[in-house]
Design a protein around this motif. Sequence first.
Motif, mmCIF file in Angstrom:
data_model
loop_
_atom_site.group_PDB
_atom_site.id
_atom_site.type_symbol
_atom_site.label_atom_id
_atom_site.label_comp_id
_atom_site.label_asym_id
_atom_site.label_seq_id
_atom_site.Cartn_x
_atom_site.Cartn_y
_atom_site.Cartn_z
ATOM 1 N N GLU A 115 0.839 -1.248 -0.132
ATOM 2 C CA GLU A 115 -0.022 0.014 0.143
ATOM 3 C C GLU A 115 0.966 1.261 -0.041
ATOM 4 O OE1 GLU A 115 -2.430 -0.570 3.408
ATOM 5 O OE2 GLU A 115 -3.519 -2.320 2.663
ATOM 6 N N HIS A 116 2.095 1.149 0.144
ATOM 7 C CA HIS A 116 3.043 2.388 0.169
ATOM 8 C C HIS A 116 3.208 2.747 -1.212
ATOM 9 C CE1 HIS A 116 3.262 1.269 4.249
ATOM 10 N NE2 HIS A 116 3.920 0.201 4.152
ATOM 11 N N GLY A 117 3.552 3.991 -1.489
ATOM 12 C CA GLY A 117 3.745 4.698 -2.732
ATOM 13 C C GLY A 117 4.807 4.197 -3.573
ATOM 14 N N GLN A 118 4.877 4.596 -4.929
ATOM 15 C CA GLN A 118 5.981 4.154 -6.066
ATOM 16 C C GLN A 118 7.081 5.174 -5.799
ATOM 17 O OE1 GLN A 118 2.658 4.288 -9.164
ATOM 18 N NE2 GLN A 118 3.997 2.592 -9.898
ATOM 19 N N GLU A 119 6.982 6.284 -5.135
ATOM 20 C CA GLU A 119 8.183 7.063 -5.127
ATOM 21 C C GLU A 119 8.241 7.554 -3.668
ATOM 22 O OE1 GLU A 119 10.305 11.043 -7.410
ATOM 23 O OE2 GLU A 119 8.288 10.349 -7.883
ATOM 24 N N PHE A 120 9.513 7.664 -3.056
ATOM 25 C CA PHE A 120 9.592 8.477 -1.758
ATOM 26 C C PHE A 120 10.656 9.804 -2.043
ATOM 27 C CE2 PHE A 120 10.307 7.365 2.892
ATOM 28 C CZ PHE A 120 9.914 8.664 3.267
ATOM 29 N N PRO A 121 10.063 10.852 -2.484
ATOM 30 C CA PRO A 121 11.026 11.906 -3.087
ATOM 31 C C PRO A 121 12.054 12.486 -2.087
ATOM 32 C CG PRO A 121 8.855 12.854 -2.578
ATOM 33 C CD PRO A 121 8.643 11.196 -2.629
ATOM 34 N N PRO A 122 13.196 12.796 -2.590
ATOM 35 C CA PRO A 122 14.056 13.267 -1.525
ATOM 36 C C PRO A 122 13.621 14.127 -0.438
ATOM 37 C CG PRO A 122 14.934 13.609 -3.857
ATOM 38 C CD PRO A 122 13.280 13.300 -3.875
ATOM 39 N N GLU A 123 12.790 15.194 -0.858
ATOM 40 C CA GLU A 123 12.163 16.103 0.560
ATOM 41 C C GLU A 123 11.751 15.036 1.359
ATOM 42 O OE1 GLU A 123 11.687 18.304 -3.523
ATOM 43 O OE2 GLU A 123 11.366 16.092 -2.559
ATOM 44 N N ALA A 124 10.812 14.298 1.106
ATOM 45 C CA ALA A 124 10.269 13.249 2.378
ATOM 46 C C ALA A 124 11.225 12.497 2.884
ATOM 47 C CB ALA A 124 9.054 12.649 1.573
ATOM 48 N N MET A 125 12.107 11.780 2.209
ATOM 49 C CA MET A 125 13.139 11.049 2.849
ATOM 50 C C MET A 125 14.160 11.905 3.756
ATOM 51 S SD MET A 125 15.169 8.458 0.228
ATOM 52 C CE MET A 125 14.257 6.898 -0.126
ATOM 53 N N GLU A 126 14.346 13.191 3.549
ATOM 54 C CA GLU A 126 15.220 13.877 4.467
ATOM 55 C C GLU A 126 14.361 14.396 5.539
ATOM 56 O OE1 GLU A 126 17.585 16.789 2.477
ATOM 57 O OE2 GLU A 126 18.370 15.461 0.942
ATOM 58 N N ASP A 127 13.202 14.739 5.277
ATOM 59 C CA ASP A 127 12.201 14.836 6.725
ATOM 60 C C ASP A 127 12.257 13.622 7.653
ATOM 61 O OD1 ASP A 127 11.730 17.433 5.658
ATOM 62 O OD2 ASP A 127 9.864 17.093 4.716
ATOM 63 N N LEU A 128 12.163 12.496 6.888
ATOM 64 C CA LEU A 128 12.090 11.280 7.860
ATOM 65 C C LEU A 128 13.555 11.272 8.688
ATOM 66 C CD1 LEU A 128 10.738 8.830 8.843
ATOM 67 C CD2 LEU A 128 11.581 7.645 6.818
ATOM 68 N N ILE A 129 14.542 11.373 7.961
ATOM 69 C CA ILE A 129 15.849 11.207 8.748
ATOM 70 C C ILE A 129 16.070 12.289 9.529
ATOM 71 C CG2 ILE A 129 18.400 11.306 8.030
ATOM 72 C CD1 ILE A 129 17.615 10.201 5.044
ATOM 73 N N ARG A 130 15.725 13.283 9.439
ATOM 74 C CA ARG A 130 16.122 14.550 10.424
ATOM 75 C C ARG A 130 15.041 14.316 11.537
ATOM 76 N NH1 ARG A 130 16.094 17.895 5.496
ATOM 77 N NH2 ARG A 130 18.233 18.568 5.137
ATOM 78 N N SER A 131 13.899 13.788 11.516
ATOM 79 C CA SER A 131 12.936 13.569 12.520
ATOM 80 C C SER A 131 13.489 12.509 13.403
ATOM 81 C CB SER A 131 11.603 13.091 11.822
ATOM 82 O OG SER A 131 11.535 11.515 11.718
ATOM 83 N N LEU A 132 14.584 11.805 13.018
ATOM 84 C CA LEU A 132 15.194 10.657 13.709
ATOM 85 C C LEU A 132 16.611 11.353 14.601
ATOM 86 C CD1 LEU A 132 14.887 7.695 11.538
ATOM 87 C CD2 LEU A 132 13.366 8.305 13.461
ATOM 88 N N GLY A 133 16.697 12.512 14.312
ATOM 89 C CA GLY A 133 17.944 13.073 14.602
ATOM 90 C C GLY A 133 19.223 12.831 13.987
ATOM 91 N N ARG A 134 18.954 12.427 12.634
ATOM 92 C CA ARG A 134 20.056 12.030 11.913
ATOM 93 C C ARG A 134 20.230 13.090 10.661
ATOM 94 N NH1 ARG A 134 19.377 6.197 12.968
ATOM 95 N NH2 ARG A 134 20.821 5.536 11.409
ATOM 96 N N THR A 135 21.271 12.923 10.114
ATOM 97 C CA THR A 135 21.596 13.776 8.925
ATOM 98 C C THR A 135 21.729 12.925 7.694
ATOM 99 O OG1 THR A 135 23.497 14.706 10.311
ATOM 100 C CG2 THR A 135 23.670 15.195 7.986
ATOM 101 N N PRO A 136 20.804 13.398 6.611
ATOM 102 C CA PRO A 136 20.550 12.830 5.429
ATOM 103 C C PRO A 136 21.626 13.325 4.436
ATOM 104 C CG PRO A 136 19.224 14.728 5.642
ATOM 105 C CD PRO A 136 19.811 14.750 6.987
ATOM 106 N N GLU A 137 22.031 12.506 3.582
ATOM 107 C CA GLU A 137 23.049 12.606 2.536
ATOM 108 C C GLU A 137 22.613 11.773 1.285
ATOM 109 O OE1 GLU A 137 27.478 11.165 2.262
ATOM 110 O OE2 GLU A 137 27.071 13.046 3.786
ATOM 111 N N GLN A 138 22.489 12.687 0.176
ATOM 112 C CA GLN A 138 22.380 11.758 -1.071
ATOM 113 C C GLN A 138 23.761 11.094 -1.402
ATOM 114 O OE1 GLN A 138 20.805 13.769 -4.516
ATOM 115 N NE2 GLN A 138 19.108 14.596 -3.301
#
Length: 789
Positions: free
Chosen positions: A729-752
């Motif tokens: 039921e999850h989407g076909q794309e997880f765009p970078p903005e959403a990925m980075e929001d999720l990562i930052r919500s964990l107190g971690r640093t996103p990096e492409q």
Amino acid sequence: MGDSSDNALSIWLEQAPLADLIAASGSLRDEGHGRSISYSRKVFIPLTHLCRDVCHYCAFAERPHAGRPAYLSPNEVLAVARAGAAAGCTEALFTLGDKPELRYRAAREALDALGYETTIDYLQAMCAVVLRETGLLPHANPGIMSRSEIAGLRTVSASQGIMLESLSARLCEPGGVHYGSPDKQPEARLETLRLAGELRVPFTTGILIGIGETRAERLEALFAIRDLHRGFGHVQEVIVQNFRAKAATKLAGAVEPDLDDLVWSIAAARLILGPAMNIQAPPNLSPGVYPRLIAAGINDWGGISPVTPDHVNPEAPWPAIEELAERTAAAGKLLAHRLPIYPSYARDLAGWSAPEVATQVRRLSDAEGLARGDDWAPGTKATPRMPPVHARSVDPAIVHIIARAQGGARLDAPEIVQLFAARDADCQRVVAAADELRRATSGDIVRYVVNRNINYTNICAYRCQFCAFSKGKTHEALRGAPYDLALDEIVRRAIEAWERGATEVCLQGGIHPSYTGETYLGICCAIKAAVPDMHIHAFSPLEVTQGAATLGMPVRSFLAKLKAAGLSTLPGTAAEILDDEVRAVICADKVTTAEWLDVASTAHGLGLRTTSTIMYGHIEHPLSWARHLLALRDLQIETGGFTEFVPLPFVHMEAPMYLKGAARRGPTFREAVLMHAVARLALHPHITNIQTSWVKMGPQGAAACLNAGANDLGGTLMNESISRAAGTEHGQEFPPEAMEDLIRSLGRTPEQRTTLYGSVPAERRATSLNAAALAPVVLTPPRKLIAAE
């Protein structure tokens, strides 16, 4: 009595100090069951209180009463069962009297009105209704049964039982508690137990202590149970039940066995029946003394109902399950929810269950054969939750294994299996240790790659039982039409991906019977010609093997040609489970474990790095997971060619083997989180990147895995097709903005990152963060006929 060794054991049991027996019994229990004390979450369905027997201690059996129905109606049975299912029960315990129609006309008339000849005929029908309408697994205790009755019940019940109670013939004589009760003749009960063994029915039995038998007679009954089990292997649990005096019975004023007598009987059962046997003492009959029962050697509390009373012992209320978990933990053990069929039988359903029952057992069970314990499954939007923690301490064996792993030691398969079996505080410690190791290895950066999946065809000549993506003659009923992308559509998607900031295209598809190695070479050349800087991450070891075979060249030569055509890395898919016992069932015509590893090794030797994956949660068990992890670790030590490890939980909804009733519902959430954690520990220090699949785990699940040893969120994907076909039921794309929001919500640093974990140019990152909407995809219809299968 049996041979001289049995006589010696009997003498020791009757003469040794109780403390010595308890110590020996507890040690034997720990050898067989470790820290686990199980229970079954059940609903109690008293189909009838009528009984032809007149046991002097029984308050369950009643005489017919005018105006009171002799049997529960089908609607009443279903109402109780549905209440149980709503409360999270997995077992429907049917309890009833022995063949009341042989004694009471009221029973015969009631059965006739219901349309059944015997009580057991009606019982079988009600088991079937409950199984099919509610999904609860029936357990039936109807007393003495014939071969045909046991066989009939086997088709609709997960397990059956009869308490042996005692082999004392004295108790059936005048003055004995079983006088006037024909179904309590020891020979008849032993014969039912023997027939159940011949018919391979997982069976419950046990002894009732304090009803006039001697200790020697208790031992005689336990030895008889042991001997029958040795012959058939069917006794899944032995209950040691203490007599409780009940009002309005002939034994209302009788003296009950004291705690020492109960503890002695439990210890004797364990010492006679051995470490593997499941030995149970009902907690509601001995409130306040749980530590003594555990110390004596039990490993099971029996059935506990959050819905219905104990109709056999109505004066003794069930403990609350949360309270039972806390008190079990206080005694140093961990409460585990089981099904009415125990794990060792649930792991061999072909031998122990009828097909319809086996299907439901699989759907309710986890990888160990215990109850799933949650409603989450990969690909669903159910809220993922780890089970609560009750224990005050962690198993020293778990602590030792973790220390070895953190030190870089190669764990052996039993150690890895033990980590996967971790529950409660042990599980919490494994997860925390994996996260500590992740932090020490890769810090607080969480990486991801902007990429596009291009699945160039869903037409496949293979018959993998887990795959809902492929289309062929045997898969026409599955969702989606067959397609075979035109080369210009593949190129268009690659160009669009580049324009949206991607650095990688990931190409995989079905094994189209018309494809050859030239097809794969042509795809690489076309993409490179159109987008020279695009990283081509393509072709599983299965596709490589098939492509090489069509060109009549060795795998090494074909890989070299692919590399020259622009192939950069390979996905480590088609691995599924690197255990040929499992592969023989789920993908018998696919590459073997050795062939998969050989392709990966060959690619590494040519400078083509690969990912590594596992697809878990279907029919395999933790030993298969351990074998898989060790195979990857060993190859990584040899070649160093794996970039990352990607756990891929089985998405069950549309998978053929699930629809056929042959697979579980994917891993439980605990198992999915542990897969990431144990992988971090078992693969250390050789595979340093552990990736979690947001497509299958969902954002919340992926976040939990990032706190359990994972350090990578995988790809944005743009067009995810394979998991969607399976029902996620999850989407076909997880765009970078959403990925980075999720990562930052964990107190971690996103990096492409790039596919090879390099830095991404600023231009690529900026482009990815301002991507236009995707154009509609074109699914080119098949240009060639699907080969006959």
